[in-house]
Scaffold this motif. Structure first.
Motif, mmCIF file in Angstrom:
data_model
loop_
_atom_site.group_PDB
_atom_site.id
_atom_site.type_symbol
_atom_site.label_atom_id
_atom_site.label_comp_id
_atom_site.label_asym_id
_atom_site.label_seq_id
_atom_site.Cartn_x
_atom_site.Cartn_y
_atom_site.Cartn_z
ATOM 1 N N GLU A 15 -35.510 -16.605 18.531
ATOM 2 C CA GLU A 15 -35.846 -17.556 19.787
ATOM 3 C C GLU A 15 -35.694 -18.979 19.620
ATOM 4 N N GLY A 16 -36.142 -19.397 18.662
ATOM 5 C CA GLY A 16 -36.021 -20.782 18.239
ATOM 6 C C GLY A 16 -35.228 -21.103 17.116
ATOM 7 N N ASP A 17 -35.211 -22.373 16.763
ATOM 8 C CA ASP A 17 -34.365 -22.791 15.820
ATOM 9 C C ASP A 17 -35.154 -23.200 14.273
ATOM 10 N N ASN A 18 -35.016 -22.357 13.269
ATOM 11 C CA ASN A 18 -35.672 -22.517 12.373
ATOM 12 C C ASN A 18 -35.636 -23.729 11.576
ATOM 13 N N ARG A 71 -43.751 -17.650 12.481
ATOM 14 C CA ARG A 71 -43.624 -18.063 13.830
ATOM 15 C C ARG A 71 -42.358 -17.581 14.498
ATOM 16 N N THR A 72 -41.492 -16.611 13.778
ATOM 17 C CA THR A 72 -40.320 -16.225 14.160
ATOM 18 C C THR A 72 -40.453 -15.036 15.313
ATOM 19 N N LEU A 73 -39.692 -15.328 16.314
ATOM 20 C CA LEU A 73 -39.583 -14.230 17.376
ATOM 21 C C LEU A 73 -38.133 -13.755 17.345
ATOM 22 N N ILE A 74 -37.911 -12.301 17.265
ATOM 23 C CA ILE A 74 -36.453 -11.922 17.317
ATOM 24 C C ILE A 74 -36.200 -11.770 18.908
ATOM 25 N N ARG A 75 -34.990 -12.002 19.225
ATOM 26 C CA ARG A 75 -34.571 -12.032 20.416
ATOM 27 C C ARG A 75 -34.339 -10.711 21.084
ATOM 28 N N ASP A 76 -34.808 -10.401 22.316
ATOM 29 C CA ASP A 76 -35.113 -8.999 22.681
ATOM 30 C C ASP A 76 -33.848 -8.256 22.759
ATOM 31 N N GLY A 77 -33.807 -7.202 22.368
ATOM 32 C CA GLY A 77 -32.500 -6.160 22.220
ATOM 33 C C GLY A 77 -31.872 -6.204 20.982
ATOM 34 N N PHE A 78 -32.178 -7.096 20.107
ATOM 35 C CA PHE A 78 -31.475 -7.034 18.919
ATOM 36 C C PHE A 78 -31.356 -5.811 17.909
ATOM 37 N N GLY A 98 -28.635 -21.359 8.250
ATOM 38 C CA GLY A 98 -30.046 -21.212 7.735
ATOM 39 C C GLY A 98 -29.999 -21.002 6.229
ATOM 40 N N LEU A 99 -31.311 -21.040 5.802
ATOM 41 C CA LEU A 99 -31.349 -20.891 4.254
ATOM 42 C C LEU A 99 -31.859 -19.498 3.915
ATOM 43 N N ASP A 100 -31.541 -19.063 2.608
ATOM 44 C CA ASP A 100 -31.819 -17.885 2.330
ATOM 45 C C ASP A 100 -33.126 -17.539 2.076
ATOM 46 N N PHE A 101 -34.105 -18.357 1.799
ATOM 47 C CA PHE A 101 -35.630 -18.207 1.585
ATOM 48 C C PHE A 101 -36.320 -17.482 2.649
ATOM 49 N N ILE A 163 -15.193 -11.452 17.882
ATOM 50 C CA ILE A 163 -16.298 -11.806 18.920
ATOM 51 C C ILE A 163 -17.236 -12.752 18.325
ATOM 52 N N VAL A 164 -17.637 -13.603 18.940
ATOM 53 C CA VAL A 164 -18.650 -14.692 18.267
ATOM 54 C C VAL A 164 -19.730 -15.006 19.205
ATOM 55 N N ILE A 165 -20.702 -14.817 18.613
ATOM 56 C CA ILE A 165 -22.251 -15.080 19.396
ATOM 57 C C ILE A 165 -22.900 -16.156 18.667
ATOM 58 N N GLY A 166 -23.159 -17.212 19.559
ATOM 59 C CA GLY A 166 -23.946 -18.366 19.250
ATOM 60 C C GLY A 166 -24.610 -19.386 19.987
ATOM 61 N N ASP A 167 -25.179 -20.159 19.538
ATOM 62 C CA ASP A 167 -26.022 -21.161 20.468
ATOM 63 C C ASP A 167 -25.670 -22.567 20.171
ATOM 64 N N SER A 168 -25.312 -22.780 19.137
ATOM 65 C CA SER A 168 -25.298 -24.586 18.713
ATOM 66 C C SER A 168 -23.896 -25.132 18.044
ATOM 67 N N ILE A 169 -24.044 -26.187 17.644
ATOM 68 C CA ILE A 169 -22.967 -27.066 17.291
ATOM 69 C C ILE A 169 -22.416 -26.114 16.053
ATOM 70 N N THR A 170 -23.277 -25.616 15.275
ATOM 71 C CA THR A 170 -22.728 -25.159 13.944
ATOM 72 C C THR A 170 -21.711 -23.659 14.405
ATOM 73 N N ASP A 171 -21.778 -23.150 15.686
ATOM 74 C CA ASP A 171 -20.832 -22.142 16.136
ATOM 75 C C ASP A 171 -19.695 -22.719 16.785
ATOM 76 N N LEU A 172 -19.549 -23.885 17.089
ATOM 77 C CA LEU A 172 -18.496 -24.380 18.009
ATOM 78 C C LEU A 172 -17.049 -23.900 17.428
ATOM 79 N N GLN A 173 -16.995 -24.608 16.094
ATOM 80 C CA GLN A 173 -15.673 -24.360 15.351
ATOM 81 C C GLN A 173 -14.892 -23.034 15.366
ATOM 82 N N ILE A 174 -15.950 -21.882 15.090
ATOM 83 C CA ILE A 174 -15.630 -20.579 15.079
ATOM 84 C C ILE A 174 -15.312 -19.985 16.526
ATOM 85 N N ALA A 175 -16.050 -20.556 17.253
ATOM 86 C CA ALA A 175 -15.861 -20.228 18.814
ATOM 87 C C ALA A 175 -14.568 -20.399 19.421
#
Length: 217
Positions: A15-18, A71-78, A98-101, A163-175
Motif C-alpha cells: 500500500e505504501g512506498d517502503n 508497517r507493510t500492508l499488502i494490497r487487497d487481492g494479491f 526495493g532492497l532485498d532485506f 503485462i506491466v503492473i506499476g505505480d511509479s517512475i521506476t515503472d515508466l520505462q518498462i511500461a
C-alpha cells in the motif's frame, strides 16, 4: 507466444512506498530532498537511491527491517491474484527497485525466491551500500539502477505478450514497452501525459477481473 507479467513491489503490491518511508524515517533531511530530484528527472534513480541510503549507518539494518515489516500492508487481492496466475500458467515476476532485506521477507509466503528480483544491500561497511545486480544493458541509457526493461528483455522473448503492473517512475520505462499496462498513482499520470494506453487499478481484484475479460479469454 507466452503471457508474462512484470509487477512492481513498493506502492503496487504494498500500500505504501517502503523506500520513501525508510528515507523519511532514517535518512537526514538533506537526503530526503533527493526524492524530488529523482521524481523531477534531475538525477537518475540509481544515483538518487544510492546517495540517500549511503547516509544511513549499517547498524540500522535490523531497525529498518523491523520498521518496514511491521508497517507493510499488502494490497487487497494479491494472494488470490497469485493463485489465479498460477492456475492460468502465466509467468509472474516481481521486479522491485526495493532492497532485498525487506522485499524477500515480505514476499516469502507468496512467491518463490526465483520470482523476486530486487537490489542487494551491503551492510558490511559503515554506511549502507547497494549492489545493482540488474543494471541497464546496452539498450538503456537511463541509469535506472534496477533496470526493468533490461529485466524484461532477459526474461522474455520478442513474441511474448508483456503485462506491466506499476505505480511509479521506476515503472515508466518498462511500461513504454509493454503490451498491456495496469497503472495507478504517478505511473497513471505519466501514461496520460504520454498517451500510453493503460487500465487503472485500485487492487489486485481489479487486475484479475480485467485479465479474465480482456486477455485470458
Amino acid at each position: 507466444m507466452a503471457i508474462k507479467i512484470f509487477c512492481d513491489f513498493d506502492g503496487t503490491i504494498t500500500e505504501g512506498d517502503n523506500i520513501v518511508n525508510l528515507i523519511k524515517e532514517f535518512a537526514p533531511p538533506s537526503a530526503r530532498e533527493l526524492t524530488s530530484e529523482v521524481l523531477n528527472g534531475n538525477i537518475s534513480i540509481r544515483e538518487g537511491v544510492e546517495k540517500m541510503f549511503s547516509t544511513i549507518p549499517s547498524t540500522k539494518k535490523q531497525e529498518m527491517t523491523d520498521y518496514v515489516i511491521s508497517r507493510t500492508l499488502i494490497r487487497d487481492g494479491f494472494n488470490d491474484f497469485i493463485q489465479f496466475v498460477n492456475n492460468q500458467q502465466v509467468e509472474l515476476k516481481v521486479v522491485s527497485g526495493g532492497l532485498d532485506f525487506f522485499v524477500h521477507p515480505i514476499l516469502k509466503d507468496y512467491l518463490p525466491t526465483s520470482a523476486i528480483l530486487c537490489n542487494r544491500t551491503d551492510f558490511t561497511n559503515q554506511n549502507v551500500k547497494i549492489h545493482w545486480d540488474y543494471s541497464c544493458d546496452e539498450n538503456c541509457q537511463n541509469d535506472c539502477g534496477m533496470c526493468k526493461p533490461t529485466v524484461m528483455r532477459k526474461f522474455s522473448n520478442s513474441d511474448d505478450f508483456i503485462i506491466v503492473i506499476g505505480d511509479s517512475i521506476t515503472d515508466l520505462q518498462i511500461a513504454k514497452e509493454a503490451d498491456l499496462i495496469f497503472a495507478r498513482d504517478f505511473l497513471k499520470d505519466k501514461c496520460e501525459e504520454l498517451s500510453l494506453p493503460y487500465i487503472p487499478f485500485q487492487n489486485f481484484n481489479d487486475i484479475r477481473s480485467s485479465l479474465e475479460k480482456e486477455v485470458l479469454v
